[in-house]
Each structure stands twice: as C-alpha cells, then as structure tokens.
Scaffold this motif. Sequence first.
Motif, mmCIF file in Angstrom:
data_model
loop_
_atom_site.group_PDB
_atom_site.id
_atom_site.type_symbol
_atom_site.label_atom_id
_atom_site.label_comp_id
_atom_site.label_asym_id
_atom_site.label_seq_id
_atom_site.Cartn_x
_atom_site.Cartn_y
_atom_site.Cartn_z
ATOM 1 N N ASP A 1 0.763 -1.258 -0.007
ATOM 2 C CA ASP A 1 -0.033 -0.095 0.041
ATOM 3 C C ASP A 1 0.868 1.248 -0.105
ATOM 4 O O ASP A 1 2.010 1.407 0.650
ATOM 5 N N GLY A 2 0.456 2.294 -0.763
ATOM 6 C CA GLY A 2 1.013 3.721 -0.638
ATOM 7 C C GLY A 2 0.340 4.459 0.355
ATOM 8 O O GLY A 2 -0.471 3.816 1.193
ATOM 9 N N TYR A 3 0.470 5.739 0.208
ATOM 10 C CA TYR A 3 -0.214 6.770 0.854
ATOM 11 C C TYR A 3 -1.631 6.887 0.390
ATOM 12 O O TYR A 3 -1.900 7.371 -0.495
ATOM 13 N N LYS A 4 -2.549 6.525 1.332
ATOM 14 C CA LYS A 4 -4.029 6.670 0.785
ATOM 15 C C LYS A 4 -4.401 6.081 -0.529
ATOM 16 O O LYS A 4 -5.239 6.305 -1.398
ATOM 17 N N GLN A 5 -3.482 4.914 -0.650
ATOM 18 C CA GLN A 5 -3.965 4.042 -2.019
ATOM 19 C C GLN A 5 -3.338 2.790 -1.758
ATOM 20 O O GLN A 5 -2.331 2.111 -1.647
ATOM 21 N N LYS A 6 -4.354 1.717 -1.618
ATOM 22 C CA LYS A 6 -4.456 0.404 -1.591
ATOM 23 C C LYS A 6 -3.557 -0.170 -2.735
ATOM 24 O O LYS A 6 -3.892 0.155 -3.692
ATOM 25 N N ASN A 7 -2.733 -0.946 -2.465
ATOM 26 C CA ASN A 7 -1.835 -1.682 -3.682
ATOM 27 C C ASN A 7 -1.403 -0.818 -4.706
ATOM 28 O O ASN A 7 -1.262 -0.873 -5.882
ATOM 29 N N ALA A 8 -0.897 0.319 -3.903
ATOM 30 C CA ALA A 8 -0.349 1.430 -4.766
ATOM 31 C C ALA A 8 0.987 1.129 -5.503
ATOM 32 O O ALA A 8 1.418 1.407 -6.559
ATOM 33 N N PHE A 9 1.763 -0.085 -4.801
ATOM 34 C CA PHE A 9 3.006 -0.526 -5.362
ATOM 35 C C PHE A 9 3.049 -2.115 -5.642
ATOM 36 O O PHE A 9 2.417 -2.711 -5.026
ATOM 37 N N ILE A 10 4.029 -2.523 -6.293
ATOM 38 C CA ILE A 10 4.454 -3.900 -6.705
ATOM 39 C C ILE A 10 5.742 -3.990 -6.312
ATOM 40 O O ILE A 10 6.531 -3.400 -6.966
ATOM 41 N N CYS A 11 6.135 -4.415 -5.271
ATOM 42 C CA CYS A 11 7.691 -4.838 -5.105
ATOM 43 C C CYS A 11 8.091 -6.154 -5.507
ATOM 44 O O CYS A 11 7.517 -7.274 -5.025
#
Length: 675
Positions: A440-450
Amino acid sequence: MAVALSPDQELATKAFLDALSESGATCVSRATAIKFLFARKFDVIRAHALWRQHEATRRREGLNKFEPFEDPLKTELDTGKFTILPTRDATGAAIAVFTANKHFPSLTTHQTTLQGVVYQLDVALQSLETQRAGLVFIYDMTDSKYTNFDYELSQKILTLLKGGYPAKLKKVLIVTAPLWFKAPFRILRLFVREKLRERVHTVSAPQLGVHVPRASLPRQLGGQLDPDHAAWLEHCKNCYTNNIQSSKLDGIIDEYVISNHIPAAKPQNGIIEHEVGCDMTSDSAARLCDKSADMHISGDPPYTCDTSPLRHTHGYNGDMKSRHINSGDEDDLDISTRGTWSSGEVSPGLSDEECGGGGGESAGALLARVRAMRRRGLVAEYDEIRARPPHGTFHHAKLPSNLAKNRYTDVLCYDHSRVLLSQTDPDDPTTDYINANYVDGYKQKNAFICTQGPLPKTFGDFWRMVWEQGTLVIVMTTRAVERGRVKCGQYWPLTVGARATYAGYAVTNEAVEQEDDYTVTHLLLTDLRTEQSRRVWHGQYTRWPDYGVPGGGRALPVLRFLQQVRRAQHAARADLGDAWAGHSRGPPIIVHCSAGIGRTGTFLTLDICTMRLSAEGVVDVRGTVERVRAQRAHSIQMPDQYVFCHLAVLEYAVMHGYLESADLSGFDDDTEESE
C-alpha cells in the motif's frame, strides 16, 4: 430479538423509529431500522433520507411483494445469473456476482430481475458483518454479447445500490468488458460523483485478484471456488420462511420481512457480535439446517442456516481480526475500516484512506527525536523491528516448481499479499507465481508492486505482470551488474529502436533520456496475442549501491528522482483518460532492485512519508517501515537504509519549508561501525 448497541446508537435507533412513526411508517422492526442506520453511520437524518429513497424505489420497481417459489421469480433465481458467493473479500464484504451472458432482456422483465437481485441481497444483509463491511458487486461480462446487455437495467441496479438500498456498496468490478461496452460505460460514470467513480473498476479476470482474493472467487473468474448456487437458494428459502414465521411471532410485520430478522447479539468492541444460527422455529426449518450442513464447497465451510453464510477465505494468517466498519456517503462506495491492527500486523482490509497510517509527528518533532536518538538509537530501533518474526507464510514461494523463480533462496514473497498472474497452464496452478507483493502507498491500496530483479527465466512472467496489472511506470533502483556480480537480468532492449520478445509480449525501446543519477527509457509493450500496446515509463536509478544508501548519504538526488517518478505516473494516468476507472493515482507502480527488499523498501518508505508530510504535515517513518515489511518481507534490509529514511525525510522537510534547517551535529559521534 434484541441487538446490543452502544448508548448513542440506541438513542439514534429510537430517534429513527420515532421519525418513521411520525411520517406514518408504524410497522417497522427495530432490526430493519438498524440496517438503515448502519448504512449511514447512525446519522438519523441521512438514514431517514435513505429510507425514503428505498421505499420509493421498492414501490416504483415493484419490489414489495415476492413470490420466490413461483414463476416467474423462481425461474429467474434458478438461472444463477445473480448470486451471492459463500465467501468474502479481504475486508469482510459480501461478494455478489451478476453474470451477463445468462441475462436475456427479451425473456424477463426489469421487475423480475430486480426482484431476484433484492431477494438474495436481503438474505445476505441479515449478516451483521455484511451490514458493517458492505458489498462488492461483480458484473461479469465474459463471453457476453450486446443482446445480453440492458443499459436501463444496469442503471437501475447501480442507482438502487448506491442510494436506495440499506447496504454499503464498496466497489463495482466490471470484468472483461467488450469494446462495445465502453460508450455506455462512460455514460454510466457520469451519473456518479468522482469519489464513487474511483471505485468502479473495469478489469480483466487476472486483475480481479487486486480487489478480491482468488480463494474467494469462482473458477470462471480465475478463482479457486466452486459455488453451489442451488445450495445458496436453499439457504435463502430457509431464511425467508423462518423470517416470516419469526416476524409473526414478534408481532411486527413490515414490508421487508425478508430482511428484518437479526439474531441475538452481544457487545463486541463496543459494537455488536452476532451469534451463529437462524434460531429455527419449526422442525421443517431445522431439517433444512441439517440438509445444508452436508453441502461443502471447494474445501470451504458449507452453507449453513447461519445468518452469515459468507466466509472469510483470505486474511492475516487466515484469520481476520474483528473490525467496526463505518459507512460513508450515499455516493461513496468505499468502506473505512476502523479496527486497530497492532504495530507490524498486516491488515488486508485497509481502505485507501487508512493506507496513510495512524499517529505521526511533525517535522520538528521528528528532528528532535532523531537528534536525541542519534544514529546508534535509530540502529537499535531498526534491530528491534528486524528481530520480529515474519508477518505471514511463504508456502507458494517454497513450492518445488516455484523455487527456481526466486532470485535468492532467502528472499521469498508472502502468500497473503503476493501478485497472482494469470494461469498459463490449466494443469499447472504454479504458473500464476512471481516473486512479487502488493504494498500500500499513501492513501492508496496496492499502490506498489515490490519485486525482485527479473531472472532470464522470468522475463516473460515479469512482462505478463506489467501487462495484467496495467502498470505504466517501472522503477529500478539497481544496476544490472554491481561489483562484478549480476544483480538483475537485462529484461528490456537497451538500444533505441530495438525490439525484444518475451513469452508473448514484445518490448520496443522508443527513447532514452540520460541524467546524472538516473536513466529514463520509454518503452512500448505489446501483447502479441491481441496486438494491443501500452507505453511504459522505465526509470533506473544508477547511483545507489547494494546493501547501502546513495553516495555520501545525500538524499537530494533520490528525492529528485522520486519527483520524476510521480510526474511520470501522473502524466501516464492522465493519458489513459476514461480508459482507467481505478484509483485517481493510477495502477500499481512496479519497484525493484535486486532482491526487491532493501533499496526497494527504502524508495517506498520515502514516497509514502513525503506524500503524507505534504498532505498532513506529519510523518511516521517507523510505522511506515513496519507496514511495508508486513506486505513485503524483510523490506529495508540494512540499518543504514533505515537511518537514511529518517535523514531523507528531514532533508525533504527543509526543501519544502516544513523546517528552516536540520542541524544534526553530533549525530554520528557515538556510532560504532555499522553493519
């Protein structure tokens, strides 16, 4: 039966019933009142408005009298075009599926179809968990034709759910939408506010895993579930009959007898916990309970006479913590989870709003704390975080057929947050595996894929992930070779104009921009099966050593690169226009280094912390690191990287005026050699 509420909720319930009585609605059960109040956060005025809209909709569409055991409604229910799955999503929301290719507008009326939908929703809404957590509505357009589509009916269903039904609509997922659907879909989107629009998603079947765990989805949608619609209808029949009997016994018969029976309750976290069971009042109903107990679905618990037949199949170590979930505005599809997850635990049910994290401190407070702790104190704090056991399991990563797909044997990806690829071999379920996790990012679920630096054998899987996740930006924080060792495969063509093919996907290098600290490559990704293409921005930061921090510990070049990444994502998202119906910041950004944990985790921490500082004026470095590590194991690999995160945030605060200066004299004075 009485439902245990807090004192404020009891007052709201009495006020709501009094308001209904004054307006002439006298035969309304307490349980029905509670449904409407839950749907509007126990705000009496808004709940009353919802009630009025609900009544008007039911009368207008003929949804007051149901004959579910007689035609035409019986035949409509038997088609299975609409059903409630015996599972929940990761937040506890019920999952409803409308299968478009089973709907033939010429053979049924809007009234009958809507009755079939509401009849089943009313039963699903008997669960207090559904009242709290809401509903995910999946509109499956796979293999549907234009003759299956009814624009007016679709509008009626959406209007009903978003503002005329006492349940929180969490999100709408439109699966495999045909090209001819795009025009009416754009029109439909005009009827809802922007906040709701962000939660209406058009997705492919593989992308459903971003929103709903695969274990909670039926096989026709790429899941692992074999739902028994007949068993669900039997459950509906059971509860329908029982509720009518119970209503007569209670002496209250309102228009919504299907949904006005809620079983006994006891306090839980100050709210409500319901007891299992329908409180059967007849031998015939009890026999139905016994019959349904024999029905098992795909290894999950069977349908029962429990008013909450929907089961969790995904969560932290398979167990979801109790949460109080509040409803939002009429036009807000999202659910805000208000439960408290202890530090370091992963909450798969976080909403976009909560991904910002709790707590936090001002830039000045952070500076004072860093001065007081100095490097040694921060290193000790990091060691405490690193000493904790993993936050999940690694079963899929350890499967024999998947081991070779991991770059490092000791850097595996969690099961609960892993990215699932489409299954390319129907006989080999492990073809859905890639060493990658959502974060998750800032106020965004699943904002990133690591993810790890791709291996030659996983190049095809990597580009399949980019394509299926709709990714527009890739961030690479490693060089391909460092200190004479290969850290990442060369998974894209280096020369401008060159084109390479990786397992069904072609990647063309369209342009290269060389900066002092990073290189930007503009790529064109093409799915060779459909000949559809999408441009991808690839940014490679080249001055960040493995197991370390950028040269001299200077954060400014990294912060500038981070700014470029944000600009690239914003521009690419804007270029999509109406083609993107997800979060306003766009699809997940893929970030990788070599293992996908050290430099990758540091980059994510800086992005989240600086965005929060800009938006709220507060920051929580430690909490952010803990949350990232809960979704991507071992993120922030070295103590120096943890220290760098603090120093970089302070440098950002000075750059943007949150601090006049950040004097750290003596910060390193008592430091022994770091690892």
